[in-house]
Scaffold this motif. Structure first.
Motif, PDB file in Angstrom:
ATOM      1  N   LEU A   5      31.942 -25.779 -70.430  1.00 51.77           N
ATOM      2  CA  LEU A   5      32.310 -24.373 -70.595  1.00 51.77           C
ATOM      3  C   LEU A   5      32.338 -23.994 -72.071  1.00 51.77           C
ATOM      4  N   ARG A   6      32.837 -24.890 -72.918  1.00 49.40           N
ATOM      5  CA  ARG A   6      32.867 -24.630 -74.357  1.00 49.40           C
ATOM      6  C   ARG A   6      31.452 -24.495 -74.921  1.00 49.40           C
ATOM      7  N   ILE A   7      30.547 -25.348 -74.470  1.00 51.33           N
ATOM      8  CA  ILE A   7      29.163 -25.283 -74.947  1.00 51.33           C
ATOM      9  C   ILE A   7      28.493 -23.994 -74.490  1.00 51.33           C
ATOM     10  N   ILE A   8      28.707 -23.618 -73.241  1.00 50.20           N
ATOM     11  CA  ILE A   8      28.111 -22.382 -72.721  1.00 50.20           C
ATOM     12  C   ILE A   8      28.641 -21.167 -73.479  1.00 50.20           C
ATOM     13  N   LEU A   9      29.954 -21.112 -73.702  1.00 52.41           N
ATOM     14  CA  LEU A   9      30.529 -19.982 -74.437  1.00 52.41           C
ATOM     15  C   LEU A   9      30.041 -19.952 -75.879  1.00 52.41           C
ATOM     16  N   SER A  10      29.861 -21.117 -76.482  1.00 46.40           N
ATOM     17  CA  SER A  10      29.357 -21.157 -77.851  1.00 46.40           C
ATOM     18  C   SER A  10      27.928 -20.640 -77.930  1.00 46.40           C
ATOM     19  N   ILE A  11      27.100 -21.015 -76.972  1.00 46.62           N
ATOM     20  CA  ILE A  11      25.715 -20.535 -76.953  1.00 46.62           C
ATOM     21  C   ILE A  11      25.673 -19.025 -76.746  1.00 46.62           C
ATOM     22  N   VAL A  12      26.479 -18.522 -75.820  1.00 50.58           N
ATOM     23  CA  VAL A  12      26.526 -17.078 -75.588  1.00 50.58           C
ATOM     24  C   VAL A  12      27.033 -16.351 -76.835  1.00 50.58           C
ATOM     25  N   GLY A  13      28.022 -16.921 -77.504  1.00 50.73           N
ATOM     26  CA  GLY A  13      28.546 -16.314 -78.719  1.00 50.73           C
ATOM     27  C   GLY A  13      27.523 -16.269 -79.839  1.00 50.73           C
ATOM     28  N   VAL A  14      26.772 -17.349 -80.016  1.00 45.84           N
ATOM     29  CA  VAL A  14      25.739 -17.373 -81.051  1.00 45.84           C
ATOM     30  C   VAL A  14      24.643 -16.367 -80.724  1.00 45.84           C
ATOM     31  N   MET A  15      24.244 -16.302 -79.459  1.00 46.43           N
ATOM     32  CA  MET A  15      23.208 -15.344 -79.072  1.00 46.43           C
ATOM     33  C   MET A  15      23.673 -13.908 -79.305  1.00 46.43           C
ATOM     34  N   LEU A  16      24.923 -13.612 -78.982  1.00 48.81           N
ATOM     35  CA  LEU A  16      25.453 -12.266 -79.201  1.00 48.81           C
ATOM     36  C   LEU A  16      25.574 -11.953 -80.690  1.00 48.81           C
ATOM     37  N   ALA A  17      25.963 -12.929 -81.489  1.00 44.66           N
ATOM     38  CA  ALA A  17      26.057 -12.719 -82.938  1.00 44.66           C
ATOM     39  C   ALA A  17      24.685 -12.470 -83.549  1.00 44.66           C
ATOM     40  N   VAL A  18      23.683 -13.223 -83.118  1.00 45.25           N
ATOM     41  CA  VAL A  18      22.325 -13.012 -83.618  1.00 45.25           C
ATOM     42  C   VAL A  18      21.817 -11.634 -83.206  1.00 45.25           C
ATOM     43  N   PHE A  19      22.109 -11.228 -81.984  1.00 40.83           N
ATOM     44  CA  PHE A  19      21.710  -9.899 -81.524  1.00 40.83           C
ATOM     45  C   PHE A  19      22.346  -8.809 -82.382  1.00 40.83           C
ATOM     46  N   CYS A  20      23.648  -8.967 -82.679  1.00 44.34           N
ATOM     47  CA  CYS A  20      24.332  -7.974 -83.505  1.00 44.34           C
ATOM     48  C   CYS A  20      23.766  -7.946 -84.917  1.00 44.34           C
ATOM     49  N   LEU A  21      23.402  -9.102 -85.455  1.00 40.66           N
ATOM     50  CA  LEU A  21      22.833  -9.132 -86.798  1.00 40.66           C
ATOM     51  C   LEU A  21      21.444  -8.517 -86.854  1.00 40.66           C
ATOM     52  N   THR A  23      19.985  -6.294 -84.693  1.00 45.71           N
ATOM     53  CA  THR A  23      19.928  -4.873 -84.355  1.00 45.71           C
ATOM     54  C   THR A  23      20.867  -4.004 -85.197  1.00 45.71           C
ATOM     55  N   GLN A  24      21.720  -4.620 -86.013  1.00 43.04           N
ATOM     56  CA  GLN A  24      22.713  -3.898 -86.814  1.00 43.04           C
ATOM     57  C   GLN A  24      23.631  -3.057 -85.934  1.00 43.04           C
ATOM     58  N   ASN A  25      23.905  -3.543 -84.730  1.00 39.85           N
ATOM     59  CA  ASN A  25      24.748  -2.847 -83.768  1.00 39.85           C
ATOM     60  C   ASN A  25      26.120  -3.517 -83.760  1.00 39.85           C
ATOM     61  N   VAL A  26      27.153  -2.751 -84.089  1.00 41.40           N
ATOM     62  CA  VAL A  26      28.492  -3.324 -84.163  1.00 41.40           C
ATOM     63  C   VAL A  26      29.336  -3.023 -82.926  1.00 41.40           C
ATOM     64  N   GLU A  27      28.736  -2.463 -81.904  1.00 43.59           N
ATOM     65  CA  GLU A  27      29.487  -2.131 -80.690  1.00 43.59           C
ATOM     66  C   GLU A  27      29.907  -3.370 -79.920  1.00 43.59           C
ATOM     67  N   PHE A  28      29.196  -4.474 -80.106  1.00 44.83           N
ATOM     68  CA  PHE A  28      29.483  -5.681 -79.331  1.00 44.83           C
ATOM     69  C   PHE A  28      30.382  -6.673 -80.057  1.00 44.83           C
ATOM     70  N   ILE A  29      30.898  -6.313 -81.223  1.00 42.41           N
ATOM     71  CA  ILE A  29      31.751  -7.214 -81.990  1.00 42.41           C
ATOM     72  C   ILE A  29      33.042  -7.557 -81.239  1.00 42.41           C
ATOM     73  N   PRO A  30      33.714  -6.615 -80.552  1.00 46.86           N
ATOM     74  CA  PRO A  30      34.904  -7.021 -79.788  1.00 46.86           C
ATOM     75  C   PRO A  30      34.591  -8.041 -78.685  1.00 46.86           C
ATOM     76  N   TYR A  31      33.420  -7.918 -78.054  1.00 45.73           N
ATOM     77  CA  TYR A  31      33.030  -8.906 -77.049  1.00 45.73           C
ATOM     78  C   TYR A  31      32.795 -10.273 -77.692  1.00 45.73           C
ATOM     79  N   LEU A  32      32.197 -10.249 -78.880  1.00 45.36           N
ATOM     80  CA  LEU A  32      31.961 -11.486 -79.612  1.00 45.36           C
ATOM     81  C   LEU A  32      33.282 -12.147 -79.986  1.00 45.36           C
ATOM     82  N   MET A  33      34.245 -11.364 -80.427  1.00 51.43           N
ATOM     83  CA  MET A  33      35.557 -11.913 -80.771  1.00 51.43           C
ATOM     84  C   MET A  33      36.275 -12.462 -79.546  1.00 51.43           C
TER      85      MET A  33
END
Length: 78
Positions: A5-21, A23-33
């Motif tokens: 579960l930790r590995i899956i959440l880490s992969i999803v978090g990295v993918m979401l962070a890369v997406f935010c970087l 697209t320069q979209n900051v709407e998903f930062i609370p989900y990332l946190m």
């Protein structure tokens, strides 16, 4: 189970962070946190499940609670 579960959440978090970087979209930062706080909470639980009750397990839980608080503030303010 927790390590998977930790590995899956880490992969999803990295993918979401890369997406935010990219697209320069900051709407998903609370989900990332939120994902980050859950991942750190699981890491703290894994550390506390070991025989040694070390400082880092409690530190991870404290940091995850702070990150959870920040994500909730992000949801409420945006």
């Amino acid at each position: 189970m927790l390590k998977t579960l930790r590995i899956i959440l880490s992969i999803v978090g990295v993918m979401l962070a890369v997406f935010c970087l990219i697209t320069q979209n900051v709407e998903f930062i609370p989900y990332l946190m939120l994902i980050l706080s859950i991942s750190i909470m699981i890491t703290g639980g894994i550390e506390l499940q070991k025989d040694k009750k070390e400082f880092w397990g409690y530190m991870c839980i404290g940091v995850s609670l702070f990150a959870f608080y920040v994500s909730i503030q992000g949801f409420l303010l945006s």
